[in-house]
Design a protein around this motif. Sequence first.
Motif, short mmCIF file in Angstrom:
data_model
loop_
_atom_site.label_atom_id
_atom_site.label_comp_id
_atom_site.label_asym_id
_atom_site.label_seq_id
_atom_site.Cartn_x
_atom_site.Cartn_y
_atom_site.Cartn_z
N SER A 202 47.18 23.09 -10.00
CA SER A 202 47.98 23.61 -8.89
C SER A 202 47.42 25.05 -9.11
CB SER A 202 49.45 23.67 -9.55
OG SER A 202 50.28 24.36 -8.79
N THR A 203 47.38 25.95 -7.87
CA THR A 203 46.89 27.06 -7.70
C THR A 203 48.06 27.56 -6.72
OG1 THR A 203 45.60 26.47 -5.75
CG2 THR A 203 44.54 26.71 -8.24
N GLY A 204 48.01 29.11 -6.86
CA GLY A 204 48.69 29.75 -5.76
C GLY A 204 48.77 31.17 -6.20
N THR A 205 49.53 31.96 -5.26
CA THR A 205 49.48 33.55 -5.42
C THR A 205 51.02 34.00 -5.40
OG1 THR A 205 49.82 33.87 -2.91
CG2 THR A 205 47.63 33.52 -4.04
N GLY A 206 51.24 35.31 -5.71
CA GLY A 206 52.60 35.66 -5.81
C GLY A 206 53.20 35.85 -4.40
N ALA A 207 52.31 35.95 -3.44
CA ALA A 207 52.98 36.08 -2.14
C ALA A 207 53.41 34.51 -1.67
CB ALA A 207 51.64 36.34 -0.84
N ALA A 208 53.07 33.46 -2.53
CA ALA A 208 53.65 31.98 -1.98
C ALA A 208 55.17 32.16 -2.40
CB ALA A 208 53.07 31.04 -2.81
N CYS A 209 55.68 33.24 -3.21
CA CYS A 209 57.05 33.10 -3.69
C CYS A 209 57.98 34.14 -2.70
CB CYS A 209 57.07 33.54 -5.07
SG CYS A 209 58.76 33.45 -5.73
N LEU A 210 58.33 33.52 -1.68
CA LEU A 210 59.09 34.37 -0.49
C LEU A 210 58.32 35.50 -0.09
CD1 LEU A 210 62.86 33.84 -1.76
CD2 LEU A 210 61.49 32.43 0.10
N GLY A 211 57.10 35.60 -0.19
CA GLY A 211 56.42 36.73 0.02
C GLY A 211 55.90 37.69 -1.11
N ASP A 212 57.01 37.66 -2.12
CA ASP A 212 56.78 38.51 -3.19
C ASP A 212 57.90 38.12 -4.21
OD1 ASP A 212 57.20 40.79 -5.20
OD2 ASP A 212 57.12 42.24 -3.56
N PRO A 213 57.62 37.86 -5.45
CA PRO A 213 58.57 37.31 -6.35
C PRO A 213 60.09 38.23 -6.45
CG PRO A 213 56.48 37.06 -7.22
CD PRO A 213 56.21 37.71 -5.93
N LEU A 214 59.44 39.58 -6.42
CA LEU A 214 60.62 40.51 -6.36
C LEU A 214 61.81 40.24 -5.09
CD1 LEU A 214 58.81 43.75 -7.41
CD2 LEU A 214 60.03 42.51 -8.81
N ALA A 215 61.19 39.79 -3.98
CA ALA A 215 62.03 39.55 -3.04
C ALA A 215 62.77 38.20 -3.27
CB ALA A 215 61.50 39.10 -1.74
N ALA A 216 62.30 37.39 -4.10
CA ALA A 216 63.18 36.36 -4.63
C ALA A 216 64.24 36.53 -5.39
CB ALA A 216 62.17 35.14 -5.22
N VAL A 217 64.11 37.67 -6.31
CA VAL A 217 65.14 38.11 -7.22
C VAL A 217 66.01 39.04 -6.43
CG1 VAL A 217 65.36 39.57 -9.41
CG2 VAL A 217 63.21 38.24 -9.10
N ALA A 218 65.66 39.40 -5.58
CA ALA A 218 66.71 40.17 -4.75
C ALA A 218 67.63 39.31 -3.86
CB ALA A 218 65.84 41.27 -3.43
N TRP A 219 66.95 38.20 -3.35
CA TRP A 219 67.84 37.05 -2.83
C TRP A 219 68.79 36.68 -3.97
CZ3 TRP A 219 68.37 32.01 -4.46
CH2 TRP A 219 69.13 31.12 -3.65
N LEU A 220 68.33 36.15 -5.17
CA LEU A 220 69.31 35.84 -6.28
C LEU A 220 70.30 36.69 -6.51
CD1 LEU A 220 69.82 33.76 -8.57
CD2 LEU A 220 68.33 35.03 -9.86
N ALA A 221 69.86 37.99 -6.51
CA ALA A 221 70.83 38.89 -6.87
C ALA A 221 72.15 38.98 -5.83
CB ALA A 221 70.42 40.31 -7.12
N ARG A 222 71.88 39.10 -4.58
CA ARG A 222 72.62 39.11 -3.73
C ARG A 222 73.52 37.70 -3.73
NH1 ARG A 222 68.37 41.15 -0.74
NH2 ARG A 222 67.97 39.31 0.18
N THR A 223 72.81 36.61 -4.01
CA THR A 223 73.65 35.49 -3.83
C THR A 223 74.63 35.08 -4.98
OG1 THR A 223 71.81 34.28 -2.66
CG2 THR A 223 73.19 32.89 -3.63
N ALA A 224 74.04 35.40 -6.32
CA ALA A 224 74.61 35.34 -7.58
C ALA A 224 75.92 36.41 -7.42
CB ALA A 224 73.96 35.98 -8.57
N ARG A 225 75.80 37.61 -6.75
CA ARG A 225 76.98 38.47 -6.69
C ARG A 225 78.21 37.80 -5.78
NH1 ARG A 225 76.44 44.41 -4.31
NH2 ARG A 225 75.57 43.25 -2.54
N ALA A 226 77.55 37.23 -4.62
CA ALA A 226 78.62 36.38 -3.69
C ALA A 226 79.22 35.21 -4.49
CB ALA A 226 77.73 35.90 -2.55
N PHE A 227 78.61 34.68 -5.36
CA PHE A 227 79.13 33.47 -6.06
C PHE A 227 80.08 33.94 -7.29
CE2 PHE A 227 76.61 30.89 -3.70
CZ PHE A 227 77.17 29.69 -3.67
N GLY A 228 80.08 35.44 -7.51
CA GLY A 228 81.07 36.20 -8.40
C GLY A 228 80.27 35.97 -9.96
#
Length: 274
Positions: A202-228
């Motif tokens: 397997s090979t890949g890059t950071g950009a393969a993770c929603l464009g930026d792994p930090l963007a993925a964490v931001a998605w999680l942060a918003r979603t987790a907050r929405a779920f309480g």
Amino acid sequence: MTDNEALASASNSAIAAAVARLAEASASGVPRPPVRDLIGRDDLAAAYAVQAALTERRLAAGARTTGRKIGLTSEAVQRQLGVDQPDFGVLFDDMAHTDGATVPAGSVLQPRVEAEVAFVLRAGLADGPLDTEQVRDAVGYGVAALEICGSRIADWDISLADTVADNASAGAYVLGTDRRTLAETEPADVVMSMSVNGTEVSTGTGAACLGDPLAAVAWLARTARAFGEPLRAGDVVLSGALGPMHPVSPGDTVTATLSGFGSVTVRFGTGEAA
């Protein structure tokens, strides 16, 4: 009734039946049929209600949460599993392994491994815009990580609802020891190579993770907050695969190298006595 159950269109009895099916798979060590016949293929509220109920069971049994995982961030993994959006699951203390550890045979059902960047938060993410810049400020450090995905669904025959209900197919994780701050390494620029028994799979890059792994964490942060259940200081966040996951067998050794974050290795036990 949880908030997720109240929002779900599936009945409480269907949610309970899905919980029972997945719990039986864990207890028996034998994967079970998909749960989409009970909760539907795309009812995410019902799927997260199942996940929450299973989480409550684990906590009641003495487990402790250590963070969250983000799944299905890579287009390659989405193609593998036939889904088109991320999901998240809960990490528990008994899932954590040190670099170079041997994961006992049978501890993860139908294991598949993927490489990613893991972040450890120095600040919680409960308030504010929860955008990429706020996430960057909240990260204490990042490390190379291997996620050992597992499925309680037979033959990995999953829809999005199946994997969400099954705790986003979380099985175990391994963190590398080379801790890097975001002032030292840019996650989006990471180049990853993962090998099984010395052969690159397997090979890949950071950009393969929603464009930026930090963007993925931001998605999680918003979603987790929405779920309480917002992200907290000290949480480990597995930010998502940088390339395709790969199945593994007893006796295999998996190593991933992530530029800027070093390498991480895990071995899989055979179940045989030493």
